[in-house]
Design a protein around this motif. Structure first.
Motif, short mmCIF file in Angstrom:
data_model
loop_
_atom_site.label_atom_id
_atom_site.label_comp_id
_atom_site.label_asym_id
_atom_site.label_seq_id
_atom_site.Cartn_x
_atom_site.Cartn_y
_atom_site.Cartn_z
N VAL A 1 0.85 -1.19 0.00
CA VAL A 1 0.00 0.00 0.00
C VAL A 1 0.88 1.24 0.00
O VAL A 1 1.77 1.37 0.84
N VAL A 2 0.64 2.15 -0.93
CA VAL A 2 1.36 3.42 -0.96
C VAL A 2 0.52 4.44 -0.19
O VAL A 2 -0.54 4.86 -0.65
N ALA A 3 1.00 4.81 0.99
CA ALA A 3 0.23 5.70 1.86
C ALA A 3 0.17 7.10 1.29
O ALA A 3 1.12 7.59 0.67
N ARG A 4 -0.97 7.73 1.45
CA ARG A 4 -1.09 9.14 1.09
C ARG A 4 -1.05 9.98 2.35
O ARG A 4 -1.08 9.46 3.46
N ARG A 5 -1.02 11.29 2.17
CA ARG A 5 -0.99 12.18 3.32
C ARG A 5 -2.39 12.30 3.92
O ARG A 5 -3.38 12.47 3.22
N ARG A 6 -2.45 12.21 5.23
CA ARG A 6 -3.71 12.38 5.93
C ARG A 6 -4.09 13.85 5.93
O ARG A 6 -3.31 14.72 6.31
N GLY A 7 -5.32 14.14 5.50
CA GLY A 7 -5.81 15.51 5.47
C GLY A 7 -6.61 15.84 6.71
O GLY A 7 -6.97 14.96 7.50
N ASP A 8 -6.92 17.12 6.87
CA ASP A 8 -7.68 17.55 8.04
C ASP A 8 -9.07 16.94 8.07
O ASP A 8 -9.64 16.74 9.15
N SER A 9 -9.64 16.65 6.89
CA SER A 9 -10.99 16.10 6.85
C SER A 9 -11.02 14.59 7.01
O SER A 9 -12.09 13.99 7.12
N ASP A 10 -9.85 13.95 7.01
CA ASP A 10 -9.79 12.50 7.15
C ASP A 10 -9.89 12.13 8.62
O ASP A 10 -9.17 12.68 9.46
N SER A 11 -10.79 11.19 8.91
CA SER A 11 -10.79 10.65 10.25
C SER A 11 -9.65 9.65 10.34
O SER A 11 -9.11 9.23 9.33
N ILE A 12 -9.27 9.31 11.57
CA ILE A 12 -8.31 8.22 11.68
C ILE A 12 -9.03 6.96 11.24
O ILE A 12 -10.26 6.93 11.16
N ALA A 13 -8.27 5.92 10.90
CA ALA A 13 -8.91 4.69 10.48
C ALA A 13 -9.95 4.32 11.52
O ALA A 13 -9.64 4.07 12.68
N ALA A 14 -11.21 4.32 11.11
CA ALA A 14 -12.29 4.18 12.07
C ALA A 14 -12.21 2.85 12.81
O ALA A 14 -11.98 1.81 12.21
N VAL A 15 -12.40 2.89 14.11
CA VAL A 15 -12.39 1.69 14.92
C VAL A 15 -13.82 1.39 15.34
O VAL A 15 -14.45 2.20 16.00
#
Length: 496
Positions: free
Chosen positions: A389-403
């Motif tokens: 997986v090629v990670a992208r940059r986390r943006g302000d609107s991205d939640s953390i990987a939902a648990v």
């Protein structure tokens, strides 16, 4: 009478005196041997005491007291616009004079709003503290242990905010505008190697009592899911921490920073002080964040784009794995989905690091940078595979990987009905006290799969249930846009 006393006294019996003397000598022997033991114990205690004193002597010069100055919103008559005076026919008052005229008229002088602590981490003036210590400031004052003061109210360049990260409640300041090069510092320890029960020493400014020192132990490490910040890795300690300790160091017996003190749990009510439940941001996380803030002015994090949930024992048996994290959704268009990761995959490793909980996975991913290729080991329908997986940059609107916490649901003997609707197959009624109810299934949950088999009718649900391995059926549902897997015990009976 005198004869009687002579006959019964020591002088009246030579052999009795000899016996008594022998007894006293026998008692004196262990007392004499105990004296060296006591001296030895005292020497050990003094060495331990000296170790603590040495830590404090080493650490105090690198600890700072931070004062947050804020401007209280207010509006005086002198600040009213000219229209106000003309409307009431009142002559305008002459403007006040003086060196602080500007502050008093339009920009009131900042006042002390709170105090906290910080740690010098580089000799050229870089300091780590909590974001909440500096939040909302109009000016900051940083005072060193030797009395030297840097005040941005007097000189805006004296104290500068290099960057902050609300997701971990950390901030980096710089004092001296590059003019200082030899400030005392404290190094970060490796918090991963920290052992529960180790000594913990806190230094800070609780309740305005600057440079207070308290001692305790590491009560636990790796605390998370406490709801204080987005990314949590806390060291718990019983070293007394109080308001004003925030941002200061938690140290080991070598004088290394094992954590940045952040918050305490109090007794509630009017209590504001320590009850032995203090929490510090683990040094490895603090180091990662401060390095990024110093280098980039912000924290740049990778993002995979998955929702995930813990894998309990029942789900583990159904998916044929002993440990891992269950993917409940791979967001369309994000790196995980592009790499081929699917709902129902069980991720067992990120790179070479095994993961057993969503928290493990989250922090394993944070060790990478956007653009990095991450080897993700997973199990899909009983077969192991590796996906890059090629990670992208986390943006302000991205939640953390939902648990998503595991839940449960099902059909008639499980206490529910299933209905076909234009939106798909949904849960109808749920019988109170039934396995489905105890599993927290809700009317309207849309059923997508049962035992990893797509279903569109009640009949297909029943057919898929017949293929359950063991006693737990696995449902994949969509609840108001949030997808998750649910394990339901087929042997559990509805309550009467």
């Amino acid at each position: 009478m005198r004869a009687y006393r002579r006959s019964t006294g020591l002088r009246g019996s030579g052999w009795l005196g000899a016996v008594t003397l022998a007894g006293l000598l026998a008692l004196a022997a262990p007392m004499a041997s105990a004296a060296p033991a006591a001296d030895e114990a005292l020497a050990v205690a003094e060495k331990l005491q000296d170790a603590f004193i040495s830590v404090v002597d080493k650490a105090k010069p690198a600890v700072v007291v931070i004062t947050n100055k804020q401007v209280a919103p207010q509006r005086s008559l002198q600040q009213m616009p000219p229209e106000f005076w003309r409307f009431f026919g009142v002559p305008m008052e002459p403007p006040p004079q003086g060196p602080d005229y500007g502050q008093r008229r339009g920009q009131p002088r900042p006042e002390v709003a709170g105090k906290g602590s910080g740690v010098i981490i580089r000799p050229d003036g870089y300091i780590v503290t909590n974001y909440h210590v500096i939040e909302g400031h109009a000016a900051l004052e940083v005072r060193l242990e030797n009395g030297r003061v840097f005040d941005s109210e007097r000189d805006p360049k004296a104290v500068q905010v290099v960057g902050f990260d609300k997701d971990t409640d950390l901030a980096v300041l710089r004092v001296g505008d590059g003019a200082v090069t030899d400030l005392p510092t404290l190094p970060f320890a490796d918090s991963d190697s920290l052992r529960v029960g180790a000594w913990a020493i806190a230094i800070g400014a609780p309740f305005n009592l600057d440079y207070s020192v308290t001692v305790g132990h590491v009560s636990q490490k790796g605390r998370h899911d406490v709801g204080v910040t987005t990314f949590e890795n806390f060291i718990q300690t019983d070293a007394s921490i109080n308001p004003g300790n925030s941002g200061g160091p938690l140290l080991n017996i070598r004088g290394e920073v094992i954590g940045i003190n952040e918050f305490i749990v109090t007794g509630g009510g009017m209590s504001r002080g320590s009850i032995g439940l203090g929490f510090a941001i683990a040094s490895n996380l603090a180091r990662q964040v401060t390095d990024s803030l110093i280098e980039h002015g912000e924290v740049i994090r990778p993002f995979l784009g998955i929702s995930m949930q813990p894998l309990d024992e029942a789900l583990g048996k159904q998916f044929g794995v002993e440990h891992g994290v269950l993917v409940s959704e791979a967001v369309t268009g994000d790196p995980a989905e592009k790499a081929g990761i699917q709902a129902g995959d069980v991720i067992t490793h990120i790179g070479t690091k095994p993961v057993r909980t969503p928290h493990d996975l989250q922090f394993a991913v944070l060790a990478y940078r956007p653009g990095d290729t991450i080897a993700v080991k997973l199990v899909r329908k009983g077969k192991a595979r590796t996906v890059e997986v090629v990670a992208r940059r986390r943006g302000d609107s991205d939640s953390i990987a939902a648990v998503i916490g595991g839940r449960q649901e099902m059909l008639d003997k499980l206490g529910l009905t299933v209905e076909s609707t234009p939106d798909g197959l949904v849960v109808g009624d749920v019988v109170g006290g039934s396995p489905a109810d105890r599993a927290e299934l809700r009317r309207g949950d849309r059923i997508l799969e049962v035992n990893q088999i797509a279903v569109k009718t009640p009949e297909e649900v029943i057919e898929a249930l017949r293929k359950t391995r063991g006693t737990t059926a696995v449902f994949y549902i969509d609840r108001r846009g949030s997808k998750r897997f649910v394990g339901v015990d087929l042997q559990e009976k509805a309550a009467p």
